[in-house]
Scaffold this active site. Structure first.
Site, PDB file in Angstrom:
ATOM      1  N   GLY A  77     -14.010   7.826  -7.825  1.00  0.00           N
ATOM      2  CA  GLY A  77     -12.702   8.432  -8.080  1.00  0.00           C
ATOM      3  C   GLY A  77     -11.610   7.960  -7.143  1.00  0.00           C
ATOM      4  O   GLY A  77     -10.498   8.500  -7.174  1.00  0.00           O
ATOM      5  N   CYS A 109       0.848  -1.200   0.000  1.00  0.00           N
ATOM      6  CA  CYS A 109       0.000   0.000   0.000  1.00  0.00           C
ATOM      7  C   CYS A 109       0.884   1.251   0.000  1.00  0.00           C
ATOM      8  O   CYS A 109       1.745   1.429   0.870  1.00  0.00           O
ATOM      9  CB  CYS A 109      -0.905  -0.003   1.233  1.00  0.00           C
ATOM     10  SG  CYS A 109      -1.737   1.562   1.496  1.00  0.00           S
ATOM     11  N   HIS A 128      -8.951  14.323   1.496  1.00  0.00           N
ATOM     12  CA  HIS A 128      -8.423  15.459   0.742  1.00  0.00           C
ATOM     13  C   HIS A 128      -8.834  16.740   1.468  1.00  0.00           C
ATOM     14  O   HIS A 128     -10.009  16.889   1.839  1.00  0.00           O
ATOM     15  CB  HIS A 128      -9.036  15.500  -0.658  1.00  0.00           C
ATOM     16  CG  HIS A 128      -8.759  14.294  -1.508  1.00  0.00           C
ATOM     17  ND1 HIS A 128      -7.812  14.302  -2.503  1.00  0.00           N
ATOM     18  CD2 HIS A 128      -9.301  13.049  -1.518  1.00  0.00           C
ATOM     19  CE1 HIS A 128      -7.793  13.114  -3.091  1.00  0.00           C
ATOM     20  NE2 HIS A 128      -8.684  12.338  -2.523  1.00  0.00           N
ATOM     21  N   HIS A 185      -8.247   8.059   3.081  1.00  0.00           N
ATOM     22  CA  HIS A 185      -7.552   9.347   3.155  1.00  0.00           C
ATOM     23  C   HIS A 185      -8.547  10.465   2.914  1.00  0.00           C
ATOM     24  O   HIS A 185      -9.603  10.263   2.315  1.00  0.00           O
ATOM     25  CB  HIS A 185      -6.406   9.407   2.135  1.00  0.00           C
ATOM     26  CG  HIS A 185      -6.846   9.116   0.742  1.00  0.00           C
ATOM     27  ND1 HIS A 185      -7.019   7.838   0.281  1.00  0.00           N
ATOM     28  CD2 HIS A 185      -7.175   9.939  -0.277  1.00  0.00           C
ATOM     29  CE1 HIS A 185      -7.424   7.869  -0.973  1.00  0.00           C
ATOM     30  NE2 HIS A 185      -7.536   9.137  -1.337  1.00  0.00           N
ATOM     31  N   ASN A 197     -13.125   9.873  -1.021  1.00  0.00           N
ATOM     32  CA  ASN A 197     -13.771   9.074  -2.056  1.00  0.00           C
ATOM     33  C   ASN A 197     -13.870   7.629  -1.590  1.00  0.00           C
ATOM     34  O   ASN A 197     -12.935   7.098  -0.987  1.00  0.00           O
ATOM     35  CB  ASN A 197     -12.956   9.147  -3.355  1.00  0.00           C
ATOM     36  CG  ASN A 197     -12.932  10.551  -3.938  1.00  0.00           C
ATOM     37  OD1 ASN A 197     -13.949  11.234  -3.933  1.00  0.00           O
ATOM     38  ND2 ASN A 197     -11.787  10.989  -4.422  1.00  0.00           N
TER      39      ASN A 197
HETATM   40  P1  5GP Z   1      -8.106   9.251  -4.462  1.00  0.00           P
HETATM   41  O1  5GP Z   1      -8.139   9.363  -5.966  1.00  0.00           O
HETATM   42  O2  5GP Z   1      -7.871   7.810  -4.046  1.00  0.00           O
HETATM   43  O3  5GP Z   1      -9.269   9.873  -3.758  1.00  0.00           O
HETATM   44  O4  5GP Z   1      -6.863  10.093  -3.997  1.00  0.00           O
HETATM   45  C1  5GP Z   1      -5.565   9.621  -4.065  1.00  0.00           C
HETATM   46  C2  5GP Z   1      -4.668  10.828  -4.169  1.00  0.00           C
HETATM   47  O5  5GP Z   1      -3.353  10.432  -3.848  1.00  0.00           O
HETATM   48  C3  5GP Z   1      -4.624  11.454  -5.573  1.00  0.00           C
HETATM   49  O6  5GP Z   1      -5.085  12.800  -5.505  1.00  0.00           O
HETATM   50  C4  5GP Z   1      -3.150  11.348  -5.964  1.00  0.00           C
HETATM   51  O7  5GP Z   1      -2.685  12.472  -6.665  1.00  0.00           O
HETATM   52  C5  5GP Z   1      -2.457  11.172  -4.623  1.00  0.00           C
HETATM   53  N1  5GP Z   1      -1.233  10.395  -4.676  1.00  0.00           N
HETATM   54  C6  5GP Z   1      -1.082   9.159  -5.229  1.00  0.00           C
HETATM   55  N2  5GP Z   1       0.177   8.737  -5.080  1.00  0.00           N
HETATM   56  C7  5GP Z   1       0.844   9.717  -4.401  1.00  0.00           C
HETATM   57  C8  5GP Z   1       2.209   9.851  -3.960  1.00  0.00           C
HETATM   58  O8  5GP Z   1       3.059   8.986  -4.141  1.00  0.00           O
HETATM   59  N3  5GP Z   1       2.525  11.009  -3.312  1.00  0.00           N
HETATM   60  C9  5GP Z   1       1.599  11.984  -3.081  1.00  0.00           C
HETATM   61  N4  5GP Z   1       2.024  13.071  -2.437  1.00  0.00           N
HETATM   62  N5  5GP Z   1       0.314  11.891  -3.489  1.00  0.00           N
HETATM   63  C10 5GP Z   1      -0.049  10.768  -4.146  1.00  0.00           C
HETATM   64 ZN    ZN Z   2      -2.226   1.317   3.701  1.00  0.00          ZN
END
Ligand code: 5GP
Ligand code: ZN
Length: 114
Positions: free
Chosen positions: A93, A4, A102, A100, A87
């Protein structure tokens, strides 16, 4: 969880621009920002999403919200205004399956959800 990406970030195995850390939660800059301020707040314990998080440990959400509130008060984000988004599921998305949150702030955020 060994494969992960957010667990790896938690263990400092992948570098990020950290903005916040306490014993349970880290906050860091999203690698692909969607707003002037785009941060992610993550709990150290792995759950796939907020639904699983509530099943595993309902107090974990409190840890995350306390972290976001402390950060927002300290940095003035409260005065600028911000939005918290989480999300659940690919169709919403979600691309990283470690819960997590945002934290988005922009001069004028869109009216989504109003
Ligand atoms: P989700 O799309 O799952 O709601 O959000 C995942 C977020 O994690 C995305 O906005 C993506 O840009 C961010 N993200 C994915 N991998 C990394 C990483 O290695 N470093 C950072 N700082 N953000 C990441
Ligand atoms: Zn994890």
């Amino acid at each position: 969880m060994s494969d992960c990406i957010f667990c790896k970030i938690m263990k400092d195995e992948i570098p990020v621009e950290k903005v916040y850390q306490d014993k349970n939660v880290i906050g860091f800059k999203d690698i692909h920002p969607q707003a002037e301020t785009h941060l992610l707040f993550v709990h150290k314990d792995h759950s796939a999403d907020i639904v699983e998080m509530m099943e595993n440990d309902p107090d974990a959400i409190k840890d995350v919200m306390n972290a976001i509130s402390a950060y927002a008060k300290k940095t003035g984000l409260c005065d600028r205004g911000f939005r918290i988004v989480t999300n659940v599921g690919e169709s919403a998305g979600q691309s990283v399956f470690h819960a997590h949150f945002h934290v988005l702030s922009h001069a004028r955020l869109g009216q989504f959800g109003k």
